[in-house]
Design an enzyme around this catalytic site. Structure first.
Site, PDB file in Angstrom:
ATOM      1  N   ASN A  10       1.011  -0.901   0.024  1.00 36.32           N
ATOM      2  CA  ASN A  10      -0.252   0.308   0.138  1.00 36.32           C
ATOM      3  C   ASN A  10       1.118   1.301   0.105  1.00 36.32           C
ATOM      4  O   ASN A  10       1.365   1.806   0.993  1.00 36.32           O
ATOM      5  CB  ASN A  10      -0.539  -0.220   1.469  1.00 36.32           C
ATOM      6  N   LYS A  12      -0.056   4.669  -0.387  1.00 32.36           N
ATOM      7  CA  LYS A  12      -0.530   5.697   0.083  1.00 32.36           C
ATOM      8  C   LYS A  12      -0.447   6.569  -0.609  1.00 32.36           C
ATOM      9  O   LYS A  12      -0.880   6.872  -1.607  1.00 32.36           O
ATOM     10  CB  LYS A  12      -0.513   5.413   2.102  1.00 32.36           C
ATOM     11  N   HIS A  98      -9.776   0.357   5.340  1.00 34.68           N
ATOM     12  CA  HIS A  98      -8.338   0.949   5.657  1.00 34.68           C
ATOM     13  C   HIS A  98      -8.675   2.021   7.159  1.00 34.68           C
ATOM     14  O   HIS A  98      -9.277   2.905   6.652  1.00 34.68           O
ATOM     15  CB  HIS A  98      -7.244   1.736   4.631  1.00 34.68           C
ATOM     16  N   GLU A 100      -6.557   4.649   8.278  1.00 38.28           N
ATOM     17  CA  GLU A 100      -6.726   5.837   7.818  1.00 38.28           C
ATOM     18  C   GLU A 100      -8.073   6.186   7.106  1.00 38.28           C
ATOM     19  O   GLU A 100      -8.284   8.194   7.508  1.00 38.28           O
ATOM     20  CB  GLU A 100      -5.851   5.839   6.871  1.00 38.28           C
ATOM     21  N   GLU A 170      -5.307  -4.862  10.340  1.00 38.03           N
ATOM     22  CA  GLU A 170      -4.626  -3.720  11.050  1.00 38.03           C
ATOM     23  C   GLU A 170      -4.579  -3.548  12.057  1.00 38.03           C
ATOM     24  O   GLU A 170      -5.248  -3.041  12.254  1.00 38.03           O
ATOM     25  CB  GLU A 170      -4.357  -2.973   9.818  1.00 38.03           C
ATOM     26  N   GLY A 176       2.681   1.828  11.292  1.00 31.84           N
ATOM     27  CA  GLY A 176       3.155   3.722  11.428  1.00 31.84           C
ATOM     28  C   GLY A 176       4.077   4.390  12.815  1.00 31.84           C
ATOM     29  O   GLY A 176       4.558   5.146  12.770  1.00 31.84           O
ATOM     30  N   SER A 216       3.090  -2.726  10.294  1.00 38.47           N
ATOM     31  CA  SER A 216       4.454  -2.756  11.202  1.00 38.47           C
ATOM     32  C   SER A 216       5.157  -3.946  10.487  1.00 38.47           C
ATOM     33  O   SER A 216       6.349  -4.182  11.625  1.00 38.47           O
ATOM     34  CB  SER A 216       5.125  -2.038  11.730  1.00 38.47           C
TER      35      SER A 216
END
Length: 256
Positions: A10, A12, A98, A100, A170, A176, A216
């Protein structure tokens, strides 16, 4: 029943057009030269790269996906992209749900259910993300959170439709941040997800569903994660922006 192993990158909101095409070319060449085994490799890029990198993917081992779609088929939705448009350039996957998108853009489980339907209608395979926040992990409510995300986002599908879906767990607290769920923590959740699927769809569907770990994952921990019974690959963020790291993660299946 054997499950498909998948490593999906991904990107992003990173890489300009030339950088993206160059990176994808590197990944394709390295995968073709170095990867043995049946694991599938997917790169989910920004929209600007899709048309060009799907052409580069033809006849190679790397598939292409988008990072989002709009739920409507077409219309007055300035700035949005439909499933049909993504499909028209030759992409085969799309990331949905996702963390985000959920956190920064207010995407709800109900909206994501509509996006899943739009993807399937146009033969795109959703990589559907679920996961808990740090607070939900620490409070012990994370199993209930994950179950609700599955039920509201996906359980309206019948078994044949659900068979097109790839799941990605996730842990939001490990994206991150440099934190990673331990292999045991990740396996515990993957096993819970598979048991939840079995209750709703039956053992056969549950055992054939690919569940990726996204949090990660890197070349140093990938083989340990992939060796877990219910972890079938990874959804890779930062490490997918470096061709060597990404392909080493793909190769981790051969050490798992």
């Amino acid at each position: 029943m054997s499950r498909k192993n998948i490593v999906a990158g991904n990107w992003k909101m990173n890489l300009n057009y030339e950088e993206g095409v160059s990176l994808f070319s590197e990944i394709v060449n390295m995968v073709n030269d170095e990867v043995v085994g049946n694991q599938e490799v997917v790169v989910c890029s920004p929209f600007i790269h899709l048309n060009s990198i799907t052409k580069l993917s033809t006849g190679n081992k790397v598939s292409v996906g988008a990072q989002n779609i709009h739920q409507a088929a077409s219309g007055a939705y300035t700035g949005e992209i439909s499933a049909a448009q993504v499909k028209s350039v030759g992409a085969t996957y799309v990331i949905l749900g996702h963390s985000e998108r959920r956190a920064y853009f207010g995407e709800t489980d109900e909206l994501l259910a509509q996006k899943v339907d739009a993807a399937l209608e146009h033969q795109l395979k959703p990589i559907f993300c679920i996961g808990e926040t740090k607070e939900e992990r620490e409070s012990g409510s994370f199993f209930a959170v994950l179950q609700a995300q599955l039920e509201k986002g996906l359980f309206h599908l019948d078994a044949a439709e659900f068979a097109q879906v790839v799941l990605a767990y996730e842990p939001v607290w490990a994206i991150g941040t440099g934190l990673t769920a331990s292999p045991e923590q990740a396996q515990e959740v993957h096993a819970f997800i598979r048991a939840t699927l079995a209750k709703h769809y039956g053992e056969d569907v549950a055992e054939s569903t690919t569940i990726l770990y996204g949090g990660s994952c890197n070349p140093s921990n990938a083989s340990t994660l992939f060796a877990q019974k219910d972890i079938d690959g990874g959804l890779i963020g930062g490490a997918s922006l470096k061709s060597r790291d990404f392909v080493d993660i793909v190769k981790a299946f051969n050490q798992a």
